[in-house]
Design a protein around this motif. Structure first.
Motif, PDB file in Angstrom:
ATOM      1  N   ALA A   1    -115.985  91.897   5.577  1.00 62.39           N
ATOM      2  CA  ALA A   1    -114.694  91.680   6.232  1.00 62.39           C
ATOM      3  C   ALA A   1    -114.890  91.094   7.633  1.00 62.39           C
ATOM      4  O   ALA A   1    -114.150  90.198   8.049  1.00 62.39           O
ATOM      5  CB  ALA A   1    -113.923  92.996   6.301  1.00 62.39           C
ATOM      6  N   VAL A   2    -115.895  91.586   8.349  1.00 61.14           N
ATOM      7  CA  VAL A   2    -116.148  91.091   9.708  1.00 61.14           C
ATOM      8  C   VAL A   2    -116.617  89.642   9.655  1.00 61.14           C
ATOM      9  O   VAL A   2    -116.208  88.801  10.467  1.00 61.14           O
ATOM     10  CB  VAL A   2    -117.191  91.980  10.423  1.00 61.14           C
ATOM     11  N   THR A  33    -110.336  78.257  12.973  1.00 63.50           N
ATOM     12  CA  THR A  33    -108.986  78.092  13.507  1.00 63.50           C
ATOM     13  C   THR A  33    -108.970  77.596  14.945  1.00 63.50           C
ATOM     14  O   THR A  33    -107.918  77.550  15.563  1.00 63.50           O
ATOM     15  CB  THR A  33    -108.200  79.417  13.434  1.00 63.50           C
ATOM     16  N   LEU A  56    -106.129  85.919  24.438  1.00 62.20           N
ATOM     17  CA  LEU A  56    -105.886  85.065  23.274  1.00 62.20           C
ATOM     18  C   LEU A  56    -106.720  83.809  23.414  1.00 62.20           C
ATOM     19  O   LEU A  56    -106.987  83.350  24.522  1.00 62.20           O
ATOM     20  CB  LEU A  56    -104.408  84.662  23.209  1.00 62.20           C
ATOM     21  N   ASN A  85    -102.786  82.551  13.063  1.00 61.52           N
ATOM     22  CA  ASN A  85    -104.234  82.608  12.868  1.00 61.52           C
ATOM     23  C   ASN A  85    -104.884  83.710  13.699  1.00 61.52           C
ATOM     24  O   ASN A  85    -105.894  84.286  13.302  1.00 61.52           O
ATOM     25  CB  ASN A  85    -104.873  81.252  13.187  1.00 61.52           C
ATOM     26  N   HIS A  86    -104.290  83.999  14.864  1.00 64.50           N
ATOM     27  CA  HIS A  86    -104.801  85.110  15.667  1.00 64.50           C
ATOM     28  C   HIS A  86    -104.669  86.412  14.872  1.00 64.50           C
ATOM     29  O   HIS A  86    -105.587  87.238  14.851  1.00 64.50           O
ATOM     30  CB  HIS A  86    -104.017  85.210  16.975  1.00 64.50           C
ATOM     31  N   HIS A 126    -108.144  89.896   8.408  1.00 63.77           N
ATOM     32  CA  HIS A 126    -109.380  89.776   7.622  1.00 63.77           C
ATOM     33  C   HIS A 126    -110.401  90.830   8.030  1.00 63.77           C
ATOM     34  O   HIS A 126    -111.105  91.377   7.184  1.00 63.77           O
ATOM     35  CB  HIS A 126    -109.979  88.378   7.807  1.00 63.77           C
ATOM     36  N   SER A 127    -110.458  91.112   9.329  1.00 61.32           N
ATOM     37  CA  SER A 127    -111.467  92.073   9.793  1.00 61.32           C
ATOM     38  C   SER A 127    -111.173  93.478   9.286  1.00 61.32           C
ATOM     39  O   SER A 127    -112.052  94.335   9.276  1.00 61.32           O
ATOM     40  CB  SER A 127    -111.538  92.069  11.320  1.00 61.32           C
ATOM     41  N   GLN A 128    -109.934  93.739   8.877  1.00 66.47           N
ATOM     42  CA  GLN A 128    -109.564  95.079   8.407  1.00 66.47           C
ATOM     43  C   GLN A 128    -109.339  95.107   6.900  1.00 66.47           C
ATOM     44  O   GLN A 128    -108.799  96.073   6.365  1.00 66.47           O
ATOM     45  CB  GLN A 128    -108.277  95.546   9.112  1.00 66.47           C
ATOM     46  N   ASP A 129    -109.698  94.025   6.224  1.00 68.66           N
ATOM     47  CA  ASP A 129    -109.444  93.927   4.779  1.00 68.66           C
ATOM     48  C   ASP A 129    -107.963  94.034   4.455  1.00 68.66           C
ATOM     49  O   ASP A 129    -107.587  94.547   3.400  1.00 68.66           O
ATOM     50  CB  ASP A 129    -110.212  95.026   4.015  1.00 68.66           C
ATOM     51  N   ARG A 188    -111.651  84.928  27.858  1.00 65.90           N
ATOM     52  CA  ARG A 188    -110.242  85.276  27.630  1.00 65.90           C
ATOM     53  C   ARG A 188    -110.024  86.770  27.510  1.00 65.90           C
ATOM     54  O   ARG A 188    -108.900  87.194  27.306  1.00 65.90           O
ATOM     55  CB  ARG A 188    -109.749  84.632  26.328  1.00 65.90           C
ATOM     56  N   ALA A 204    -113.664  87.549   9.083  1.00 58.67           N
ATOM     57  CA  ALA A 204    -112.863  87.444  10.305  1.00 58.67           C
ATOM     58  C   ALA A 204    -113.478  86.435  11.266  1.00 58.67           C
ATOM     59  O   ALA A 204    -112.769  85.596  11.844  1.00 58.67           O
ATOM     60  CB  ALA A 204    -112.750  88.814  10.969  1.00 58.67           C
ATOM     61  N   LEU A 220    -104.369  86.520  11.652  1.00 60.09           N
ATOM     62  CA  LEU A 220    -105.079  86.381  10.374  1.00 60.09           C
ATOM     63  C   LEU A 220    -106.527  86.876  10.480  1.00 60.09           C
ATOM     64  O   LEU A 220    -107.013  87.585   9.602  1.00 60.09           O
ATOM     65  CB  LEU A 220    -105.048  84.911   9.929  1.00 60.09           C
ATOM     66  N   TRP A 221    -107.228  86.499  11.558  1.00 62.04           N
ATOM     67  CA  TRP A 221    -108.612  86.971  11.644  1.00 62.04           C
ATOM     68  C   TRP A 221    -108.653  88.481  11.826  1.00 62.04           C
ATOM     69  O   TRP A 221    -109.540  89.153  11.299  1.00 62.04           O
ATOM     70  CB  TRP A 221    -109.438  86.227  12.696  1.00 62.04           C
ATOM     71  N   LEU A 222    -107.641  89.007  12.561  1.00 59.95           N
ATOM     72  CA  LEU A 222    -107.581  90.467  12.700  1.00 59.95           C
ATOM     73  C   LEU A 222    -107.353  91.120  11.343  1.00 59.95           C
ATOM     74  O   LEU A 222    -107.987  92.121  11.008  1.00 59.95           O
ATOM     75  CB  LEU A 222    -106.457  90.846  13.665  1.00 59.95           C
ATOM     76  N   LEU A 276    -110.878  88.348  25.018  1.00 60.52           N
ATOM     77  CA  LEU A 276    -110.655  88.560  23.586  1.00 60.52           C
ATOM     78  C   LEU A 276    -111.742  89.426  22.961  1.00 60.52           C
ATOM     79  O   LEU A 276    -111.544  90.004  21.895  1.00 60.52           O
ATOM     80  CB  LEU A 276    -110.617  87.190  22.894  1.00 60.52           C
ATOM     81  N   THR A 293    -112.890  82.991  10.040  1.00 60.62           N
ATOM     82  CA  THR A 293    -111.499  82.594  10.313  1.00 60.62           C
ATOM     83  C   THR A 293    -111.351  82.198  11.776  1.00 60.62           C
ATOM     84  O   THR A 293    -110.718  81.195  12.104  1.00 60.62           O
ATOM     85  CB  THR A 293    -110.545  83.750   9.976  1.00 60.62           C
ATOM     86  N   ARG A 306    -105.651  78.687  19.323  1.00 60.00           N
ATOM     87  CA  ARG A 306    -105.409  79.267  18.012  1.00 60.00           C
ATOM     88  C   ARG A 306    -103.929  79.605  17.872  1.00 60.00           C
ATOM     89  O   ARG A 306    -103.304  80.051  18.833  1.00 60.00           O
ATOM     90  CB  ARG A 306    -106.271  80.521  17.875  1.00 60.00           C
TER      91      ARG A 306
END
Lengths: 247, 526
Positions: free
Chosen positions: B34-35, B45, A85, A93-94, A100-103, B342, B38, A96-98, B344, B41, A89
């Motif tokens: 979309a990427v 953040t 992580l 928000n963690h 967004h990445s999947q629409d 991390r 992301a 949220l970006w995921l 990530l 974002t 963040r």
């Protein structure tokens, strides 16, 4: 959707991590993925998830390699390392970006936060989370895309007893909904009662792949926890002796 | 114990899917909306990255204000300190030097003037190596010729053909335009037809070559036409003790005798641009002027008709771009390396298995953030810095609005290119400190070495052609003019490549670094 692992082999230099591993994970069950540390569980999971490339063999999800999936989190949810992580963040928000990445719509983040009991801490920085809270957040991320397949590496780590009970219940529910759930653990007791099948691995190979009841019966153990534990220990010891005489 | 049911066609299906995946990936392309969203974002953040970007903007603006606020210039009029006069401006908007001796008369409507430069000579005061005597000689761009000028006002539009000290015949107009003429010519002719002025040159006065035709916008019906002589300072460049350069300029003067002047005099005489700033010796030792004898006219003059570069360049207000760039480099590097630190990156690659799309999205986000930050910072710094410098009495070389926009956009593009390079270095090394050090070593260090006057000029130019620092050329607002002798070295703000070419080099390195990063990302396990 099935996970089909077929004759995976992978070496890291001289060390053999996967030595012809094959198994199948079926929908509607929790499949326990057990074995001693270093047996190749995490490597196999990373190969299934397209993070590591095998030297040979294949790992398919619903008949397709992970890397070919479009918006993969809507097919497969994974929890590998709860500590992965960005500390600054927030939990929301963690997710949220995921999303967004999947629409996926942002509202999905709130749904999985509630589902994993993190609704109250959604806007807190993930850096301050305990290991148990991080496991819940990791599970929330895995569930974000409402996937048919779940791959969870040691999800019980760091959970308090109440959390372990909660996690077991949730995994059983998810399998009950017809999902294929693969859960790795190095402690048999954690999979007590919820795993329908067990895939036991040692030194990069599958030692046993059978329904839990069958395993207990085969190894002639008693019933309940003691029987499963005994069966597991016997299996892994046999594997070690077998390996020892041939190498 | 049972082995899982084997799927005989699993491998086949796998390879078919592999092919389908590649086609699919090609169709989807490297940029996935979309990427991108992301990654944006992710960026917005994390407080540190947003704060770092804002800090870079503030740093660039603050350094411009600090520099401009602490800079005051005044001129002396005898013992009295006065505000410096405004720089004379040419028709093109550039600051100009417009000083020459002029034997002239009125020209109404169309007409021509033809002369032969019978002789041209001059003096150079105390040149190297010994700096101990006045020697006869001409500097390369001493000028003797004929000119059509709107009026005697300094900065007024003009067109001229001239014989130069060492560069042969040239036609020039409006201070910045220069066209070489035929070799060996001594005869010069200017013909006016409406707004159009054509310059000719000839070796024998019989066969003429047209050099160029220029249009002087809004030329009145009555203009001045005549013979002029001027001679710019002699410049020499020597090495300083560190390996950089020292420049020295010295007074020169030129004289030319014109014959076959058609049509002939009489001529009025004026020293355009006056003789302010000249020492008494320079004024009276061999005074500038005109002498006529029979049909020949001899003109003696000093000065230059040329764009002026010896004032404050507007891009000094962008001194903060380099420190701001370092801050943005740190932001761009950690945007990638924090994910490795991390673990990530695995989550990222689970969400988007296409390595190329992840890297492309990160590069676009880091580049766009740096570009936007650079746009704001450079626009504010340039506007505010120029205003404050002018308020402090400094003579700032004016540039067109178009040039200002080009410099601001160029600064933003430079920051974007460097941010993407830094990001790629982060993805390559996966270690923040290593990547930041590498980025500074390939961008900031060459730029500092090249512009700090510690390297020989030639080495400095090579550095600014071959390293990612080449993009700093985008900050150069005042161009180098081949027809003006000056010390065009990086230390004085003159880059070897034009702005677009410098940026192309920087973006080329960014693309190269990204390509290496992609190869590493694709080959290595996550």
């Amino acid at each position: 959707m099935h996970i089909e692992v077929n004759d995976l082999r992978k070496r890291y230099g001289p060390a053999v991590a996967l030595d012809g591993m094959s198994f199948t994970v079926r929908p509607g069950h929790v499949t326990g993925f057990v074995g001693p540390n270093g047996a190749g569980k995490s490597t196999a999971m990373r190969v299934i998830l397209g993070l590591d490339a095998p030297d040979s063999g294949s790992a398919l999800i619903g008949g397709r390699p992970y890397r070919s999936l479009r918006r993969p989190l809507t097919h497969v949810g994974a929890l590998l390392d709860a500590g992965a992580l960005q500390p600054g963040r927030t939990a929301r928000n963690h997710l949220l970006w995921l999303a967004h990445s999947q629409d996926l719509p942002a509202s999905r983040t709130d749904e999985v936060l509630d589902l994993t009991g993190l609704g109250a801490v959604a806007r807190r920085r993930a850096g301050g989370f305990s290991l148990g809270m991080r496991q819940r957040l990791g599970l929330a991320a895995a569930l974000l895309g409402d996937p048919a397949v779940l791959v969870l590496d040691e999800p019980f780590n760091g959970l308090d007893p109440e959390g372990i009970v909660w996690m077991r219940g949730l995994l059983a529910d998810l399998a009950g909904q017809g999902r294929a759930v693969l859960v790795s653990s190095h402690l048999m007791s954690e999979l007590q009662d919820i795993a329908g099948r067990l895939v036991v691995v040692g030194r990069g190979r599958v030692i046993a792949d059978a329904p839990v009841a069958e395993l207990i019966a085969q190894t002639g153990g008693g019933d309940g926890r003691a029987g499963l534990e005994q069966a597991y220990l016997r299996l892994t010891r046999d594997a070690a002796e077998f390996r020892g005489t041939t190498s | 114990m049972s082995r899982p049911a084997a799927h005989p066609d699993a491998m086949n299906r796998g390879s078919m899917n592999q092919g389908a995946m590649n086609r699919d990936a090609l169709r989807r392309g490297l940029i996935d909306r979309a990427v991108l969203r992301a990654e944006w974002t992710k960026f917005r953040t994390v407080r540190g990255w947003v704060a770092g970007t804002v800090a870079a903007v503030l740093l660039i603006v603050a350094l411009a204000m600090l520099l401009a606020g602490g800079s005051h210039t005044s001129c002396s009029n005898g013992p009295v300190e006065v505000a410096c006069p405004a720089l004379p401006i040419g028709p093109g908007g550039q600051a100009v030097t417009d000083r020459f001796y002029f034997a002239h008369r009125e020209l109404t409507g169309d007409g021509t003037l033809t002369v032969r430069v019978a002789s041209m000579s001059g003096i150079i005061t105390y040149p190297p190596p010994d700096h101990d005597e006045i020697v006869p000689g001409l500097v390369p761009w001493a000028k003797a010729g004929i000119i059509v000028k709107q009026s005697l006002r300094v900065g007024a539009p003009y067109a001229a053909v001239m014989l130069t000290g060492k560069q042969g015949v040239h036609m020039q107009d409006d201070f910045v335009h220069d066209t070489p003429g035929p070799a060996g010519a001594r005869w010069l002719r200017l013909a006016r037809s409406g707004d159009a002025i054509t310059g000719y040159a000839s070796a024998d006065g019989i066969r003429w070559t047209a050099i160029d035709t220029v249009r002087l916008q809004g030329l009145p019906r009555t203009v001045r036409i005549g013979m002029f002589v001027t001679s710019p300072s002699d410049l020499s460049v020597s090495r300083n003790s560190l390996g950089g350069s020292i420049t020295q300029a010295r007074f020169t003067q030129a004289s030319a005798t014109f014959d076959h002047v058609t049509p002939g005099g009489p001529w009025s005489r004026d020293e355009v641009g006056g003789h302010e700033g000249m020492t008494d010796w320079e004024r009276y030792h061999r005074a500038n002027g005109v002498s006529e004898s029979g049909g020949t006219v001899t003109v003696t003059g000093t000065g230059d008709i040329a764009p002026r570069m010896d004032a404050v360049k507007p891009e000094v207000s962008l001194t903060g771009v380099a420190p701001g760039l370092i801050v943005l480099v740190v932001v761009a590097v950690t945007f990638v390396t924090a994910e490795y630190r991390r673990g990530l990156i695995r989550t990222t690659l689970l969400a988007t298995p296409g390595r190329g799309r992840v890297l492309a999205a990160k590069a676009v986000v880091a580049g766009a953030v740096a570009f936007a930050a650079g746009l704001v910072a450079a626009a504010v710094a340039l506007a505010l810095g120029t205003k404050m410098l002018t308020a402090g009495g400094n003579q700032v070389l004016p540039v067109s609005a178009l040039t200002e926009v080009r410099v601001v956009v160029g600064a933003a593009a430079l920051l974007a290119a460097c941010a993407v390079t830094a990001l790629a270095l982060g993805a390559l090394s996966r270690r923040g400190m290593v990547a930041v050090t590498a980025a500074i070593a390939v961008i900031i260090v060459p730029w500092t070495l090249a512009t700090a006057s510690i390297l020989p000029d030639e080495a400095a130019r090579w550095l600014l052609c071959l390293t990612p620092a080449a993009g700093f050329a985008a900050l150069q607002a005042i161009p180098a003019y081949p027809q003006v002798v000056a010390h065009y070295a990086p230390a004085d703000g003159y880059y070897p490549l034009p702005p677009w070419a410098g940026l192309a080099v920087s973006f080329g390195y960014a693309a190269l670094a990204l390509a290496f990063a992609l190869v590493r990302l694709r080959r290595a396990d996550a």
